[in-house]
Motif scaffolding. Structure first.
Motif, PDB file in Angstrom:
ATOM      1  N   LYS A 102       0.831  -1.212   0.000  1.00  0.00           N
ATOM      2  CA  LYS A 102       0.000   0.000   0.000  1.00  0.00           C
ATOM      3  C   LYS A 102       0.857   1.249   0.000  1.00  0.00           C
ATOM      4  CE  LYS A 102      -3.792   2.180   2.524  1.00  0.00           C
ATOM      5  NZ  LYS A 102      -4.702   2.078   3.701  1.00  0.00           N
ATOM      6  N   GLN A 103       1.932   1.240   0.780  1.00  0.00           N
ATOM      7  CA  GLN A 103       2.825   2.403   0.845  1.00  0.00           C
ATOM      8  C   GLN A 103       3.452   2.675  -0.512  1.00  0.00           C
ATOM      9  OE1 GLN A 103       6.030   2.129   3.747  1.00  0.00           O
ATOM     10  NE2 GLN A 103       7.362   3.369   2.427  1.00  0.00           N
ATOM     11  N   VAL A 104       3.923   1.630  -1.174  1.00  0.00           N
ATOM     12  CA  VAL A 104       4.559   1.804  -2.482  1.00  0.00           C
ATOM     13  C   VAL A 104       3.537   2.265  -3.518  1.00  0.00           C
ATOM     14  CG1 VAL A 104       5.688   0.578  -4.382  1.00  0.00           C
ATOM     15  CG2 VAL A 104       6.494   0.263  -2.038  1.00  0.00           C
ATOM     16  N   ALA A 105       2.307   1.787  -3.428  1.00  0.00           N
ATOM     17  CA  ALA A 105       1.267   2.277  -4.341  1.00  0.00           C
ATOM     18  C   ALA A 105       1.107   3.784  -4.210  1.00  0.00           C
ATOM     19  CB  ALA A 105      -0.057   1.564  -4.063  1.00  0.00           C
ATOM     20  N   SER A 106       1.116   4.263  -2.964  1.00  0.00           N
ATOM     21  CA  SER A 106       1.021   5.708  -2.735  1.00  0.00           C
ATOM     22  C   SER A 106       2.240   6.434  -3.300  1.00  0.00           C
ATOM     23  CB  SER A 106       0.893   5.970  -1.235  1.00  0.00           C
ATOM     24  OG  SER A 106       0.859   7.352  -0.966  1.00  0.00           O
TER      25      SER A 106
ATOM     26  N   HIS B  35       2.632  10.907 -10.928  1.00  0.00           N
ATOM     27  CA  HIS B  35       1.480  11.816 -11.082  1.00  0.00           C
ATOM     28  C   HIS B  35       0.246  11.050 -11.580  1.00  0.00           C
ATOM     29  CE1 HIS B  35       4.884  14.496 -10.808  1.00  0.00           C
ATOM     30  NE2 HIS B  35       5.327  14.100 -11.986  1.00  0.00           N
ATOM     31  N   LEU B  36      -0.013   9.913 -10.945  1.00  0.00           N
ATOM     32  CA  LEU B  36      -1.080   9.018 -11.384  1.00  0.00           C
ATOM     33  C   LEU B  36      -2.416   9.370 -10.747  1.00  0.00           C
ATOM     34  CD1 LEU B  36       0.890   5.664 -10.947  1.00  0.00           C
ATOM     35  CD2 LEU B  36       0.533   6.918 -13.092  1.00  0.00           C
ATOM     36  N   GLN B  37      -3.466   8.808 -11.343  1.00  0.00           N
ATOM     37  CA  GLN B  37      -4.778   8.862 -10.706  1.00  0.00           C
ATOM     38  C   GLN B  37      -4.897   7.758  -9.657  1.00  0.00           C
ATOM     39  OE1 GLN B  37      -7.258   8.623 -14.257  1.00  0.00           O
ATOM     40  NE2 GLN B  37      -7.576  10.850 -14.242  1.00  0.00           N
ATOM     41  N   THR B  38      -4.478   6.530 -10.042  1.00  0.00           N
ATOM     42  CA  THR B  38      -4.525   5.397  -9.117  1.00  0.00           C
ATOM     43  C   THR B  38      -3.362   4.459  -9.393  1.00  0.00           C
ATOM     44  OG1 THR B  38      -5.922   4.057 -10.596  1.00  0.00           O
ATOM     45  CG2 THR B  38      -7.057   5.441  -8.970  1.00  0.00           C
ATOM     46  N   ALA B  39      -3.048   3.643  -8.388  1.00  0.00           N
ATOM     47  CA  ALA B  39      -2.095   2.543  -8.545  1.00  0.00           C
ATOM     48  C   ALA B  39      -2.583   1.417  -7.644  1.00  0.00           C
ATOM     49  CB  ALA B  39      -0.684   2.971  -8.159  1.00  0.00           C
ATOM     50  N   ARG B  40      -2.842   0.253  -8.210  1.00  0.00           N
ATOM     51  CA  ARG B  40      -3.337  -0.866  -7.407  1.00  0.00           C
ATOM     52  C   ARG B  40      -2.499  -2.118  -7.696  1.00  0.00           C
ATOM     53  NH1 ARG B  40      -6.699  -0.601 -11.883  1.00  0.00           N
ATOM     54  NH2 ARG B  40      -7.378  -2.596 -12.784  1.00  0.00           N
ATOM     55  N   TYR B  41      -2.372  -2.959  -6.690  1.00  0.00           N
ATOM     56  CA  TYR B  41      -1.530  -4.146  -6.796  1.00  0.00           C
ATOM     57  C   TYR B  41      -2.391  -5.384  -7.034  1.00  0.00           C
ATOM     58  CZ  TYR B  41       1.879  -7.747  -5.628  1.00  0.00           C
ATOM     59  OH  TYR B  41       2.709  -8.842  -5.671  1.00  0.00           O
ATOM     60  N   GLN B  42      -1.917  -6.256  -7.925  1.00  0.00           N
ATOM     61  CA  GLN B  42      -2.528  -7.557  -8.150  1.00  0.00           C
ATOM     62  C   GLN B  42      -1.452  -8.618  -7.972  1.00  0.00           C
ATOM     63  OE1 GLN B  42      -4.316  -7.427 -12.082  1.00  0.00           O
ATOM     64  NE2 GLN B  42      -6.270  -6.722 -11.261  1.00  0.00           N
ATOM     65  N   SER B  43      -1.762  -9.645  -7.226  1.00  0.00           N
ATOM     66  CA  SER B  43      -0.783 -10.677  -6.916  1.00  0.00           C
ATOM     67  C   SER B  43      -0.772 -11.774  -7.983  1.00  0.00           C
ATOM     68  CB  SER B  43      -1.099 -11.299  -5.550  1.00  0.00           C
ATOM     69  OG  SER B  43      -0.190 -12.330  -5.240  1.00  0.00           O
TER      70      SER B  43
ATOM     71  N   LEU C 213      -0.948  -2.026 -11.321  1.00  0.00           N
ATOM     72  CA  LEU C 213      -1.652  -1.452 -12.462  1.00  0.00           C
ATOM     73  C   LEU C 213      -1.793   0.042 -12.223  1.00  0.00           C
ATOM     74  CD1 LEU C 213      -4.399  -4.123 -13.255  1.00  0.00           C
ATOM     75  CD2 LEU C 213      -2.304  -3.633 -14.529  1.00  0.00           C
ATOM     76  N   LEU C 214      -1.171   0.793 -13.094  1.00  0.00           N
ATOM     77  CA  LEU C 214      -1.095   2.246 -12.947  1.00  0.00           C
ATOM     78  C   LEU C 214      -2.072   2.901 -13.911  1.00  0.00           C
ATOM     79  CD1 LEU C 214       2.810   2.418 -13.132  1.00  0.00           C
ATOM     80  CD2 LEU C 214       1.389   1.873 -11.131  1.00  0.00           C
ATOM     81  N   ARG C 215      -2.811   3.873 -13.430  1.00  0.00           N
ATOM     82  CA  ARG C 215      -3.755   4.599 -14.293  1.00  0.00           C
ATOM     83  C   ARG C 215      -3.425   6.082 -14.236  1.00  0.00           C
ATOM     84  NH1 ARG C 215      -7.415   3.924 -18.494  1.00  0.00           N
ATOM     85  NH2 ARG C 215      -7.895   1.874 -17.590  1.00  0.00           N
ATOM     86  N   ALA C 216      -3.146   6.642 -15.419  1.00  0.00           N
ATOM     87  CA  ALA C 216      -2.782   8.055 -15.529  1.00  0.00           C
ATOM     88  C   ALA C 216      -3.818   8.800 -16.354  1.00  0.00           C
ATOM     89  CB  ALA C 216      -1.404   8.199 -16.180  1.00  0.00           C
ATOM     90  N   ALA C 217      -3.936  10.079 -16.096  1.00  0.00           N
ATOM     91  CA  ALA C 217      -4.735  10.931 -16.973  1.00  0.00           C
ATOM     92  C   ALA C 217      -4.023  11.035 -18.320  1.00  0.00           C
ATOM     93  CB  ALA C 217      -4.911  12.316 -16.358  1.00  0.00           C
ATOM     94  N   PRO C 218      -4.763  11.231 -19.413  1.00  0.00           N
ATOM     95  CA  PRO C 218      -4.115  11.345 -20.726  1.00  0.00           C
ATOM     96  C   PRO C 218      -3.066  12.445 -20.754  1.00  0.00           C
ATOM     97  CG  PRO C 218      -6.496  11.134 -20.973  1.00  0.00           C
ATOM     98  CD  PRO C 218      -6.227  11.320 -19.510  1.00  0.00           C
TER      99      PRO C 218
ATOM    100  N   LEU D  16      11.021   1.289  -6.857  1.00  0.00           N
ATOM    101  CA  LEU D  16      10.003   1.014  -5.831  1.00  0.00           C
ATOM    102  C   LEU D  16       9.423  -0.383  -5.997  1.00  0.00           C
ATOM    103  CD1 LEU D  16       8.204   4.485  -5.831  1.00  0.00           C
ATOM    104  CD2 LEU D  16       9.381   3.471  -3.878  1.00  0.00           C
ATOM    105  N   ALA D  17       9.118  -0.764  -7.239  1.00  0.00           N
ATOM    106  CA  ALA D  17       8.600  -2.108  -7.487  1.00  0.00           C
ATOM    107  C   ALA D  17       9.616  -3.174  -7.099  1.00  0.00           C
ATOM    108  CB  ALA D  17       8.196  -2.258  -8.949  1.00  0.00           C
ATOM    109  N   ASP D  18      10.900  -2.909  -7.345  1.00  0.00           N
ATOM    110  CA  ASP D  18      11.958  -3.846  -6.968  1.00  0.00           C
ATOM    111  C   ASP D  18      12.004  -4.044  -5.452  1.00  0.00           C
ATOM    112  OD1 ASP D  18      12.681  -4.245  -9.586  1.00  0.00           O
ATOM    113  OD2 ASP D  18      14.384  -2.840  -9.542  1.00  0.00           O
ATOM    114  N   GLN D  19      11.760  -2.976  -4.692  1.00  0.00           N
ATOM    115  CA  GLN D  19      11.768  -3.083  -3.238  1.00  0.00           C
ATOM    116  C   GLN D  19      10.639  -3.982  -2.761  1.00  0.00           C
ATOM    117  OE1 GLN D  19      14.168  -2.094  -1.457  1.00  0.00           O
ATOM    118  NE2 GLN D  19      15.223  -0.802  -2.943  1.00  0.00           N
ATOM    119  N   VAL D  20       9.495  -3.872  -3.397  1.00  0.00           N
ATOM    120  CA  VAL D  20       8.374  -4.756  -3.054  1.00  0.00           C
ATOM    121  C   VAL D  20       8.727  -6.200  -3.426  1.00  0.00           C
ATOM    122  CG1 VAL D  20       5.944  -5.296  -3.474  1.00  0.00           C
ATOM    123  CG2 VAL D  20       6.680  -2.926  -3.302  1.00  0.00           C
TER     124      VAL D  20
END
Length: 244
Positions: A144-148, A155-163, A215-220, A235-239
């Motif tokens: 959750k911390q890395v998603a934030s 500068h994303l709208q959302t970032a969510r993790y899927q295992s 899964l990262l979602r950005a504004a156009p 950051l992903a490598d740390q996870v």
């Protein structure tokens, strides 16, 4: 936001008023004061306004400085008219220097902001690394911390993790080199920004083993630098290391 707007308004007001106040105060001494000295003092005023305010404030200060310098220190006095060539040259140089220092001030603020962002990203990486190394906090808290951190860094709208999944839904993918592949072609991030019509997949791996993905979602047309994308990969490598 309101604070920034109020500060900008104050700087715009200073940009218009301060050069007038300086030149009006020195005008009675113009027979004893060198024009070059007055011009240099006005440049200092422009630098101060540009450093505190915006590009608009800097250019307004330069324009105001040039206009009031002409009015009080270039003959015929107290007229917005220049009669001799040296006066034209001094006025022109004042405007050019004022514009140049404004651009330098704007560039300096951007560099300072970039350095501040980089420091924040590094703090996020260090926090993730410390959590993974010491076992402090749960894996879910780390994810959750890395998603934030990813939302802030890119500068994303959302970032969510899927295992345990990758490629599902045919999203764009942030590659190890910081480039983005989508629909079997390299996406031109530098000119088009992040793709906004699809999720962007960021794999979480360690020692060749897939643990999941963000899964990262950005504004156009969200513009992110290569260094910011590399921060996301780190950051992903740390996870991945913590999950491994």
């Amino acid at each position: 936001m309101a604070t920034w707007v109020n500060r900008s308004r104050v700087c715009v007001g200073l940009a218009v008023v301060t050069p007038f106040a300086v030149t009006a105060a020195l005008a009675p001494m113009r027979a004893r004061v060198e024009m070059v000295d007055v011009a240099l003092l006005l440049v200092v005023v422009v630098v101060a306004v540009a450093a505190l305010g915006s590009r608009l404030a800097g250019y307004l200060a330069a324009l105001s400085a040039g206009a009031w310098f002409n009015y009080f220190f270039i003959a015929p006095y107290q007229q917005f008219r220049i009669a001799d060539r040296s006066g034209v040259q001094t006025f022109t140089l004042l405007m050019i220097v004022g514009a140049a220092v404004t651009e330098l001030a704007v560039w300096g603020r951007r560099q300072q902001a970039a350095a501040s962002r980089e420091a924040g990203y590094l703090a996020g990486i260090n926090a993730a690394a410390a959590s993974g190394a010491t076992g402090g906090g749960s894996r879910q808290e780390l994810i959750k911390q890395v998603a934030s951190n990813l939302v802030e860094a890119l500068h994303l709208q959302t970032a969510r993790y899927q295992s345990g999944v990758a490629g599902l839904g045919d999203p764009a993918r942030l590659q190890r080199d910081g480039q983005i592949m989508w629909q079997h072609a390299r996406w031109d991030v530098d000119h088009q920004g992040l793709p906004g019509d699809t999720d962007i997949e960021l794999l979480v791996e360690h020692d060749g083993r897939l643990h999941g993905r963000y899964l990262l979602r950005a504004a156009p047309h969200t513009v992110v630098s290569l260094s910011e994308r590399r921060v996301a990969l780190t950051l992903a490598d740390q996870v991945g290391a913590a999950l491994g």
